[in-house]
Design an enzyme around this catalytic site. Structure first.
Site, PDB file in Angstrom:
ATOM      1  N   GLU A  55       1.620 -13.202 -34.994  1.00 22.69           N
ATOM      2  CA  GLU A  55       0.876 -11.965 -35.274  1.00 22.69           C
ATOM      3  C   GLU A  55       1.592 -10.779 -34.633  1.00 22.69           C
ATOM      4  O   GLU A  55       1.893 -10.801 -33.444  1.00 22.69           O
ATOM      5  CB  GLU A  55      -0.551 -12.061 -34.738  1.00 22.69           C
ATOM      6  CG  GLU A  55      -1.344 -10.773 -34.765  1.00 22.69           C
ATOM      7  CD  GLU A  55      -1.392 -10.106 -36.138  1.00 22.69           C
ATOM      8  OE1 GLU A  55      -1.071  -8.903 -36.220  1.00 22.69           O
ATOM      9  OE2 GLU A  55      -1.724 -10.785 -37.122  1.00 22.69           O
ATOM     10  N   GLY A  58      -0.370  -7.380 -31.976  1.00 21.25           N
ATOM     11  CA  GLY A  58      -0.562  -7.374 -30.532  1.00 21.25           C
ATOM     12  C   GLY A  58      -1.957  -7.819 -30.141  1.00 21.25           C
ATOM     13  O   GLY A  58      -2.240  -8.106 -28.984  1.00 21.25           O
ATOM     14  N   ILE A 208     -17.165   0.654 -51.095  1.00 22.32           N
ATOM     15  CA  ILE A 208     -17.877   0.262 -49.882  1.00 22.32           C
ATOM     16  C   ILE A 208     -17.364   1.007 -48.653  1.00 22.32           C
ATOM     17  O   ILE A 208     -18.154   1.539 -47.863  1.00 22.32           O
ATOM     18  CB  ILE A 208     -17.796  -1.260 -49.678  1.00 22.32           C
ATOM     19  CG1 ILE A 208     -18.667  -1.968 -50.729  1.00 22.32           C
ATOM     20  CG2 ILE A 208     -18.253  -1.646 -48.272  1.00 22.32           C
ATOM     21  CD1 ILE A 208     -18.645  -3.483 -50.651  1.00 22.32           C
ATOM     22  N   VAL A 262      -9.185  13.713 -58.158  1.00 20.57           N
ATOM     23  CA  VAL A 262      -8.541  14.615 -57.207  1.00 20.57           C
ATOM     24  C   VAL A 262      -7.115  14.852 -57.680  1.00 20.57           C
ATOM     25  O   VAL A 262      -6.366  13.901 -57.923  1.00 20.57           O
ATOM     26  CB  VAL A 262      -8.553  14.016 -55.789  1.00 20.57           C
ATOM     27  CG1 VAL A 262      -7.766  14.904 -54.831  1.00 20.57           C
ATOM     28  CG2 VAL A 262      -9.985  13.835 -55.296  1.00 20.57           C
ATOM     29  N   HIS A 470     -43.914 -16.236 -42.776  1.00 20.15           N
ATOM     30  CA  HIS A 470     -44.629 -14.966 -42.952  1.00 20.15           C
ATOM     31  C   HIS A 470     -44.964 -14.388 -41.572  1.00 20.15           C
ATOM     32  O   HIS A 470     -45.375 -15.128 -40.686  1.00 20.15           O
ATOM     33  CB  HIS A 470     -45.930 -15.204 -43.730  1.00 20.15           C
ATOM     34  CG  HIS A 470     -46.784 -13.976 -43.849  1.00 20.15           C
ATOM     35  ND1 HIS A 470     -46.508 -12.972 -44.758  1.00 20.15           N
ATOM     36  CD2 HIS A 470     -47.887 -13.578 -43.160  1.00 20.15           C
ATOM     37  CE1 HIS A 470     -47.428 -12.019 -44.623  1.00 20.15           C
ATOM     38  NE2 HIS A 470     -48.274 -12.365 -43.669  1.00 20.15           N
TER      39      HIS A 470
END
Length: 491
Positions: A55, A58, A208, A262, A470
């Site tokens: 990875e 870091g 989203i 845009v 409930h």
């Protein structure tokens, strides 16, 4: 013979030869430590494979944990709490002494605390499962050897792998002609790091990410305008759900410019000038904003992977090409998550990570792509799983609709949080649940019941005859199921 080969080969590198000879060998190497990558590594280790995870960020957790779903949810939760104290406390019988103010610096600290705690937690999981965590950028040397460029600037080294899983994720899709500086014109990363509440925030994209960030900064006091090319928000949502969601968000103060493109966005000092054009009429307009968020989606991240060295294919969208078992043209090289096909969702990547590891071990792994939930963490939340109405109509499937509003749910009324409804789509003949859609409080938690029903082929009668506690919000799900073949009890 070896000596003569060395002299005759232009491409041979003696240093590379020495690295190959001394490099560590693994059963499985995962390139990428995001939700798909670290989960794949853990599952591989649990299945008995000697595993490493490379990875380059870091910190583990990928975009989702570091600059995506986790920090955004921290801001969403705390901004909602602030909004409730400001606007709802008195009506709920709570008197607040003095002014209620937002402290953006402390808001950001709270967000970072959540991120740091979770990233360190993932690192502990790798240690627990005896996975080698290689901090650096991984790239292909050949089909079985991976170069690692350490983050600390140390000399590159290589590792050998019998099996490789690529999980390098995605990156922000740039907007042609608009330069992101992460100060006034920001991406989904920069919008999480603002040091003050902008007076005016404009957002390109009504998906989203755009809508969640609109909610955060609107609650904190910004005037927010969402500019969306399509005529509806929330790509992927059921049409009815999208329309209702827009109405509820507009009620909260968000402004929408739908069917609008845009054409230009330029920073001039501390102001961003935005030129927009109505898609249908061609009418042009200029807007000014303190901050412009570009949120038009994400694209696969393959830069620096050197996938060309092993002949991996990409499609026209830049996605690495795989078969139904995540395999590339080389069976021992698999690809999962955002860098390949399917929805760019952390939980989808996690499921693929588990399946990919299982395929290495047993030759079989399972991901049901018809049952991947989506959640938008605005308030009210919006969640869905399975098919929506427009998809079923396109496929010519006959279906019934069952709906139940939260205004008729006792827990929602008690909580004074009654916006929205549960909507279930079921096969007209068999009552088998085909899709579930929820706008309302805790929709993201409730949608799991829909996913479970889909996975096991449940009918709406199965759900309706299951006793729900409930008073709970989940009773609305039961009543919506009942409404598809009979009548709800409480509405």
């Amino acid at each position: 013979m070896l000596r003569s080969n060395i002299k005759s080969s232009r491409q041979f590198n003696l240093g590379q030869f020495i690295r190959f000879a001394s490099s560590k060998s693994y059963d499985v190497v995962v390139i990428g430590g995001g939700p798909g990558g670290y989960v794949a590594a853990i599952k591989a280790a649990q299945l008995g494979f000697n595993t490493a995870c490379i990875e380059k960020r870091g910190s583990l957790g990928g975009t989702c944990l570091n600059v995506g779903c986790i920090p955004s949810k921290a801001l969403l939760n705390n901004s909602h709490l602030y909004h409730q104290i400001q606007h709802e406390a008195k009506s709920r019988g709570i008197d607040i002494a003095g002014d209620v103010k937002v402290n953006v610096e402390n808001l950001q600290k709270a967000k970072q605390k959540a991120v740091t705690g979770l990233t360190s937690g993932v690192e502990m999981l790798l240690k627990k499962n005896k996975i080698d965590y290689l901090k650096g950028a991984g790239s292909f040397i050949d089909e079985h050897n991976i170069n690692v460029k350490p983050l600390d600037g140390a000399e590159d080294y290589s590792v050998e792998a019998k099996n490789i899983i690529v999980a390098t994720g995605s990156e922000v899709t740039p907007f042609p002609g608009i330069e992101i500086d992460e100060e006034r014109i920001v991406s989904s990363t920069g919008i999480l790091e603002l040091s003050e509440v902008p007076n005016r925030l404009s957002i390109i994209g009504g998906g989203i990410i755009g809508l969640e960030m609109a909610s955060v900064w609107s609650r904190l006091g910004a005037e927010v305008t969402i500019i969306e090319f399509q005529n509806a928000i929330g790509a992927g949502m059921d049409d009815e759900v999208a329309k209702q969601t827009q109405k509820l968000l507009a009620k909260q103060g968000l402004k929408f410019k739908l069917g609008t493109k845009v054409t230009k966005g330029v920073r001039e000092g501390d102001v961003v000038k935005i030129e927009v054009e109505n898609v249908k009429s061609g009418e042009k307009e200029e807007l000014e904003s303190d901050v412009l968020l570009v949120a038009i989606g994400r694209r696969p991240h393959t830069a620096g992977l050197n996938f060309e060295n092993v002949g991996l294919e990409v499609d026209q969208k830049g996605r690495l090409v795989i078969d139904s078992n995540f395999r590339t043209k080389h069976e021992h090289i698999q690809v999962i998550g955002d860098v390949t096909f399917g929805p760019m969702l952390a939980h989808k990547a996690e499921e693929e990570g588990i399946a990919a590891a299982e395929i290495i071990k047993t030759g079989y792994g399972h991901v049901n792509y018809g049952n991947i939930p989506s959640v938008m963490y605005t308030h009210p939340e919006v969640a869905w799983v399975g098919a929506n109405e427009q998809q079923l109509k396109e496929q010519g499937i006959k279906f019934k609709v069952g709906k139940f509003p939260f205004i008729a749910n006792s827990r929602a009324k008690t909580n004074v949080d009654t916006d929205g409804f549960v909507k279930i789509l079921a096969d007209a003949e068999t009552q088998r649940i085909l899709g579930a859609h929820i706008i309302g409080p805790n929709a993201g938690e409730m949608i799991a019941e829909g996913g479970l029903a889909l996975e096991y082929g449940a009918s709406t009668e199965d759900v309706a005859r299951t006793c729900h506690a409930h008073p709970t919000l989940s009773e609305a799900f039961k009543e919506a199921a009942l409404a598809t073949f009979d009548k709800p009890i409480n509405f």
